[in-house]
Write a protein that holds these residues in place. Structure first.
Motif, PDB file in Angstrom:
ATOM      1  N   ALA A 207       0.925  -1.157   0.074  1.00 55.05           N
ATOM      2  CA  ALA A 207       0.090   0.008   0.047  1.00 55.05           C
ATOM      3  C   ALA A 207       0.950   1.206   0.073  1.00 55.05           C
ATOM      4  O   ALA A 207       1.710   1.470   0.868  1.00 55.05           O
ATOM      5  CB  ALA A 207      -0.920  -0.097   1.192  1.00 55.05           C
ATOM      6  N   ARG A 208       0.764   2.119  -0.839  1.00 49.16           N
ATOM      7  CA  ARG A 208       1.595   3.088  -1.022  1.00 49.16           C
ATOM      8  C   ARG A 208       0.720   4.583  -1.079  1.00 49.16           C
ATOM      9  O   ARG A 208      -0.324   4.842  -1.271  1.00 49.16           O
ATOM     10  CB  ARG A 208       2.340   3.018  -2.316  1.00 49.16           C
ATOM     11  N   ALA A 209       1.529   5.633  -0.884  1.00 49.62           N
ATOM     12  CA  ALA A 209       0.995   6.941  -1.275  1.00 49.62           C
ATOM     13  C   ALA A 209       0.728   7.171  -2.174  1.00 49.62           C
ATOM     14  O   ALA A 209       1.498   6.664  -3.306  1.00 49.62           O
ATOM     15  CB  ALA A 209       1.804   7.873  -0.291  1.00 49.62           C
ATOM     16  N   ALA A 210       0.155   8.353  -2.652  1.00 49.30           N
ATOM     17  CA  ALA A 210      -0.056   8.869  -4.096  1.00 49.30           C
ATOM     18  C   ALA A 210       1.361   8.772  -4.892  1.00 49.30           C
ATOM     19  O   ALA A 210       1.569   8.715  -6.020  1.00 49.30           O
ATOM     20  CB  ALA A 210      -0.955  10.033  -4.441  1.00 49.30           C
ATOM     21  N   ASP A 211       2.447   9.444  -4.321  1.00 49.43           N
ATOM     22  CA  ASP A 211       3.614   9.551  -4.815  1.00 49.43           C
ATOM     23  C   ASP A 211       4.349   8.148  -5.074  1.00 49.43           C
ATOM     24  O   ASP A 211       5.876   8.173  -5.692  1.00 49.43           O
ATOM     25  CB  ASP A 211       4.376  10.535  -4.271  1.00 49.43           C
ATOM     26  N   GLY A 212       3.925   7.185  -4.617  1.00 43.03           N
ATOM     27  CA  GLY A 212       4.523   5.788  -4.586  1.00 43.03           C
ATOM     28  C   GLY A 212       5.521   5.320  -3.419  1.00 43.03           C
ATOM     29  O   GLY A 212       5.933   4.213  -3.219  1.00 43.03           O
TER      30      GLY A 212
ATOM     31  N   PHE B  96       2.535  -4.983  -7.556  1.00 41.67           N
ATOM     32  CA  PHE B  96       1.118  -5.166  -6.919  1.00 41.67           C
ATOM     33  C   PHE B  96       1.050  -4.214  -5.862  1.00 41.67           C
ATOM     34  O   PHE B  96       1.772  -4.382  -4.842  1.00 41.67           O
ATOM     35  CB  PHE B  96       1.209  -6.681  -6.428  1.00 41.67           C
ATOM     36  N   SER B  97       0.540  -3.146  -6.354  1.00 43.54           N
ATOM     37  CA  SER B  97       0.392  -1.982  -5.473  1.00 43.54           C
ATOM     38  C   SER B  97      -0.941  -1.484  -5.287  1.00 43.54           C
ATOM     39  O   SER B  97      -1.597  -1.463  -6.294  1.00 43.54           O
ATOM     40  CB  SER B  97       1.472  -0.740  -5.656  1.00 43.54           C
ATOM     41  N   ALA B  98      -1.194  -0.993  -4.101  1.00 43.36           N
ATOM     42  CA  ALA B  98      -2.431   0.095  -4.045  1.00 43.36           C
ATOM     43  C   ALA B  98      -1.961   1.437  -3.513  1.00 43.36           C
ATOM     44  O   ALA B  98      -1.439   1.429  -2.435  1.00 43.36           O
ATOM     45  CB  ALA B  98      -3.259  -0.772  -2.921  1.00 43.36           C
TER      46      ALA B  98
ATOM     47  N   VAL C 274      -3.001   5.033  -2.264  1.00 34.05           N
ATOM     48  CA  VAL C 274      -4.060   5.895  -1.584  1.00 34.05           C
ATOM     49  C   VAL C 274      -4.009   7.225  -1.970  1.00 34.05           C
ATOM     50  O   VAL C 274      -2.875   7.898  -1.793  1.00 34.05           O
ATOM     51  CB  VAL C 274      -3.672   5.756  -0.178  1.00 34.05           C
ATOM     52  N   THR C 275      -4.903   7.900  -2.547  1.00 30.16           N
ATOM     53  CA  THR C 275      -4.972   9.047  -3.348  1.00 30.16           C
ATOM     54  C   THR C 275      -6.045  10.067  -2.864  1.00 30.16           C
ATOM     55  O   THR C 275      -7.020   9.340  -2.404  1.00 30.16           O
ATOM     56  CB  THR C 275      -4.979   9.247  -4.837  1.00 30.16           C
ATOM     57  N   ASP C 276      -6.249  11.360  -3.206  1.00 29.11           N
ATOM     58  CA  ASP C 276      -7.299  12.134  -2.993  1.00 29.11           C
ATOM     59  C   ASP C 276      -8.577  11.614  -3.437  1.00 29.11           C
ATOM     60  O   ASP C 276      -9.627  12.040  -3.380  1.00 29.11           O
ATOM     61  CB  ASP C 276      -6.983  13.639  -3.148  1.00 29.11           C
ATOM     62  N   GLY C 277      -8.364  10.995  -4.979  1.00 33.47           N
ATOM     63  CA  GLY C 277      -9.402  10.490  -5.618  1.00 33.47           C
ATOM     64  C   GLY C 277      -9.685   9.273  -5.274  1.00 33.47           C
ATOM     65  O   GLY C 277     -10.628   8.419  -6.074  1.00 33.47           O
ATOM     66  N   GLY C 278      -9.124   8.507  -4.264  1.00 34.41           N
ATOM     67  CA  GLY C 278      -9.622   7.009  -4.004  1.00 34.41           C
ATOM     68  C   GLY C 278      -8.452   6.045  -4.504  1.00 34.41           C
ATOM     69  O   GLY C 278      -7.328   6.513  -4.838  1.00 34.41           O
ATOM     70  N   LEU C 279      -8.864   4.881  -4.400  1.00 33.18           N
ATOM     71  CA  LEU C 279      -8.040   3.655  -4.789  1.00 33.18           C
ATOM     72  C   LEU C 279      -7.538   3.723  -5.993  1.00 33.18           C
ATOM     73  O   LEU C 279      -8.074   3.998  -7.019  1.00 33.18           O
ATOM     74  CB  LEU C 279      -8.905   2.249  -4.304  1.00 33.18           C
ATOM     75  N   ARG C 280      -6.206   3.238  -6.490  1.00 33.55           N
ATOM     76  CA  ARG C 280      -5.498   2.906  -7.660  1.00 33.55           C
ATOM     77  C   ARG C 280      -4.929   1.470  -7.218  1.00 33.55           C
ATOM     78  O   ARG C 280      -4.019   1.804  -6.530  1.00 33.55           O
ATOM     79  CB  ARG C 280      -4.750   4.075  -8.240  1.00 33.55           C
ATOM     80  N   LEU C 281      -5.243   0.605  -7.930  1.00 38.76           N
ATOM     81  CA  LEU C 281      -4.705  -0.719  -7.692  1.00 38.76           C
ATOM     82  C   LEU C 281      -3.995  -1.509  -9.020  1.00 38.76           C
ATOM     83  O   LEU C 281      -4.783  -1.384  -9.931  1.00 38.76           O
ATOM     84  CB  LEU C 281      -5.828  -1.688  -7.127  1.00 38.76           C
ATOM     85  N   ARG C 282      -3.008  -1.753  -8.853  1.00 35.37           N
ATOM     86  CA  ARG C 282      -2.359  -2.291 -10.168  1.00 35.37           C
ATOM     87  C   ARG C 282      -1.630  -3.745  -9.555  1.00 35.37           C
ATOM     88  O   ARG C 282      -1.189  -3.931  -8.665  1.00 35.37           O
ATOM     89  CB  ARG C 282      -1.352  -1.404 -10.674  1.00 35.37           C
ATOM     90  N   TYR C 283      -1.803  -4.608 -10.803  1.00 40.62           N
ATOM     91  CA  TYR C 283      -0.937  -6.017 -10.477  1.00 40.62           C
ATOM     92  C   TYR C 283      -0.861  -6.380 -11.937  1.00 40.62           C
ATOM     93  O   TYR C 283      -1.449  -6.145 -12.937  1.00 40.62           O
ATOM     94  CB  TYR C 283      -1.767  -7.067  -9.445  1.00 40.62           C
ATOM     95  N   PRO C 284       0.503  -7.320 -12.095  1.00 39.95           N
ATOM     96  CA  PRO C 284       0.624  -7.941 -13.147  1.00 39.95           C
ATOM     97  C   PRO C 284      -0.228  -9.035 -13.777  1.00 39.95           C
ATOM     98  O   PRO C 284      -0.671  -9.780 -12.910  1.00 39.95           O
ATOM     99  CB  PRO C 284       2.213  -8.180 -13.078  1.00 39.95           C
ATOM    100  N   LEU C 285      -0.355  -9.370 -15.149  1.00 40.46           N
ATOM    101  CA  LEU C 285      -0.966 -10.245 -15.477  1.00 40.46           C
ATOM    102  C   LEU C 285       0.160 -11.121 -16.561  1.00 40.46           C
ATOM    103  O   LEU C 285       0.982 -10.440 -17.140  1.00 40.46           O
ATOM    104  CB  LEU C 285      -2.260 -10.134 -16.384  1.00 40.46           C
ATOM    105  N   PRO C 286       0.018 -12.259 -16.969  1.00 37.32           N
ATOM    106  CA  PRO C 286       0.933 -13.006 -17.918  1.00 37.32           C
ATOM    107  C   PRO C 286       0.859 -12.101 -19.087  1.00 37.32           C
ATOM    108  O   PRO C 286      -0.205 -11.465 -19.613  1.00 37.32           O
ATOM    109  CB  PRO C 286       0.295 -14.233 -18.123  1.00 37.32           C
ATOM    110  N   GLY C 287       1.913 -12.478 -20.026  1.00 34.23           N
ATOM    111  CA  GLY C 287       2.060 -11.645 -21.215  1.00 34.23           C
ATOM    112  C   GLY C 287       2.687 -10.228 -21.105  1.00 34.23           C
ATOM    113  O   GLY C 287       2.152  -9.472 -22.217  1.00 34.23           O
ATOM    114  N   GLY C 288       3.281  -9.873 -20.113  1.00 34.84           N
ATOM    115  CA  GLY C 288       3.525  -8.572 -19.876  1.00 34.84           C
ATOM    116  C   GLY C 288       2.404  -7.441 -19.620  1.00 34.84           C
ATOM    117  O   GLY C 288       2.663  -6.197 -19.830  1.00 34.84           O
ATOM    118  N   ARG C 289       1.251  -7.860 -19.319  1.00 31.97           N
ATOM    119  CA  ARG C 289       0.195  -7.045 -19.198  1.00 31.97           C
ATOM    120  C   ARG C 289       0.057  -6.768 -17.631  1.00 31.97           C
ATOM    121  O   ARG C 289       0.588  -7.201 -16.910  1.00 31.97           O
ATOM    122  CB  ARG C 289      -1.105  -7.627 -19.622  1.00 31.97           C
ATOM    123  N   VAL C 290      -0.718  -5.433 -17.507  1.00 29.94           N
ATOM    124  CA  VAL C 290      -1.073  -4.959 -16.067  1.00 29.94           C
ATOM    125  C   VAL C 290      -2.446  -4.829 -15.855  1.00 29.94           C
ATOM    126  O   VAL C 290      -3.049  -4.125 -16.736  1.00 29.94           O
ATOM    127  CB  VAL C 290      -0.211  -3.814 -15.867  1.00 29.94           C
ATOM    128  N   ARG C 291      -3.097  -5.242 -14.828  1.00 35.50           N
ATOM    129  CA  ARG C 291      -4.478  -4.904 -14.489  1.00 35.50           C
ATOM    130  C   ARG C 291      -4.568  -3.608 -13.660  1.00 35.50           C
ATOM    131  O   ARG C 291      -3.700  -3.483 -12.737  1.00 35.50           O
ATOM    132  CB  ARG C 291      -5.142  -5.999 -13.830  1.00 35.50           C
TER     133      ARG C 291
END
Length: 434
Positions: A90-95, A206-208, A210-227
């Motif tokens: 879990a990260r701040a907005a700046d990472g 795999f990071s969540a 926390v921003t003033d606009g709410g959640l931004r969540l990212r994690y990798p998927l196979p094939g070099g993709r990111v959700r």
């Protein structure tokens, strides 16, 4: 190739089974796999001819992996390129990191998360079905069959199919749940999640955020993709054309500099999205005589904590365990097993739901108490590990009211730097270095 028999809707099939499972999502296929492994003849009925392409149900917790390894599913997923994720930050907005969950400390042979596309997970489950399982797609379940006050089957395409057990895995709006007289009052969160699939040069993480606009969540998927999930208001993206989406994506990126490594891919893929409603519920009862709810027909949690699909797998595993202990499919034995399933699962689901809700509140809302809880959990080794153990599906680790006060910094915790006994044991054995 599926180990179970996959039939078209116009294929003749028997009308008597040990169990009928309604729904072929993760919950339904997991139930069919677990029941079929007991040697039961199982019919799976699914109204859709093909699985849905949805941007959810992509991350498997360590507790689920133990079950899926036993069923042969986990090996199939890894052979299909599933990614092991060893920590969530879990990260701040700046990472800047605010809380890190290191799954390598968990007491399990699989101390990681596993990520793959939802259709691939369904395919791996389908390919692992035992020979006694038949899957019938394009089949419309019209209602329940009853004998007295007991469910004894379903009506499907005008035919009565009888079974000692009916499993309702037909989702959030479960028709069978309503017909059985069960309820699942739902609470909607005041936001939705917009899901994006990013491609190109995107770093795995795999990071969540926390921003003033709410959640931004990212994690990798196979094939070099990111959700990437972006928290949005209900109508925030409605009616936006290319220029509006471009301006919107710029605002998201300005509010979350930590997403800079995926900024180009986000701008390129912003028009292709799914907007998902977010709710939570737990049915007051998961069973009636002859019928059990599994998966989203009985419970929902906020997807941020990756508990929904994993809870469905645990439902199936627990249901099969209770039936195995009963030793037969006589009505009174099955119904006793269902009562035990209901007690066991609602106990665990209550705690899982509470943990998921608290985690979601910490990250999706900018309340004082949520912000303090995130900071306090991140700084407290003991509490952070207990929360991780619960979220991993390896067993409920309860936090006391005093622990809650430690989390928000009202009381100092003299044990904050002391890992739980299970984590110290694992770390000492070298498993934490994985």
């Amino acid at each position: 190739m599926s180990h179970g028999h996959d039939a078209d809707c116009d294929t003749d099939y028997d009308t008597e089974y040990d169990a009928v499972v309604c729904g072929a999502g993760v919950a339904g296929l997991s139930a069919a796999c677990a029941l079929g492994r007991l040697g039961h003849r199982v019919l799976v009925l699914e109204k859709r001819p093909e699985p849905q392409q949805v941007a959810k149900g992509e991350v498997l917790q360590p507790g689920s992996l133990g079950i899926l390894r036993e069923w042969g599913v986990a090996d199939r997923l890894e052979a299909a390129g599933a990614l092991r994720l060893e920590h969530l930050v879990a990260r701040a907005a700046d990472g800047t990191p605010r809380m890190r969950l290191d799954y390598g400390h968990l007491p399990t042979p699989q101390p990681w998360l596993l990520a793959h596309d939802y259709p691939t997970i369904l395919r791996a489950l389908g390919d692992s079905l035992p020979p006694g399982v038949e899957v019938r797609r394009g089949a419309l379940v019209e209602g329940l069959v009853r004998t007295g006050d007991r469910v004894t089957g379903v009506r499907c395409d005008g035919t009565a199919v009888t079974a000692a057990l009916v499993v309702a895995a037909d989702g959030v709006s479960s028709r069978l749940r309503r017909e059985a007289g069960l309820t699942a009052p739902r609470s909607d969160y005041p936001h939705r999640l917009a899901a994006f699939e990013l491609t190109g040069t995107v770093p795995p993480d795999f990071s969540a955020y926390v921003t003033d606009g709410g959640l931004r969540l990212r994690y990798p998927l196979p094939g070099g993709r990111v959700r990437l999930y972006v928290q949005v208001a209900a109508d925030e993206l409605r009616g936006l054309g290319p220029d509006g989406l471009r301006a919107w994506s710029d605002r998201v990126l300005r509010g979350c500099p930590g997403l800079d490594p995926v900024a180009e891919a986000f701008r390129a893929g912003v028009a292709d999205r799914q907007v998902l409603p977010v709710s939570r519920t737990l049915a007051p009862a998961l069973t009636v005589p002859g019928l059990a709810l599994v998966g989203e027909s009985g419970h929902l949690v906020h997807p941020m904590a990756a508990q929904g699909m994993n809870s469905s797998i645990a439902d199936a595993h627990t249901l099969a365990a209770m039936l195995r202990q009963g030793g037969s499919l006589q009505d009174d034995v099955v119904d006793h097993a269902l009562r035990r399933y209901d007690t066991a699962r609602r106990h665990d689901l209550h705690h899982i739901g509470r943990t998921s809700h608290n985690a979601a509140r910490m990250i999706t809302g900018r309340s004082w108490i949520g912000d303090r809880a995130l900071t306090g959990t991140g700084a407290n080794d003991r509490i952070r590990h207990e929360v991780m153990h619960t979220m991993s599906g390896l067993g409920i680790r309860r936090l006391t009211p005093v622990d809650r006060l430690h989390q928000i910094g009202v009381l100092p915790d003299p044990r904050a730097a002391r890992l739980p006994g299970w984590a110290r044991t694992v770390r000492g054995s070298g498993a934490a270095a994985r």
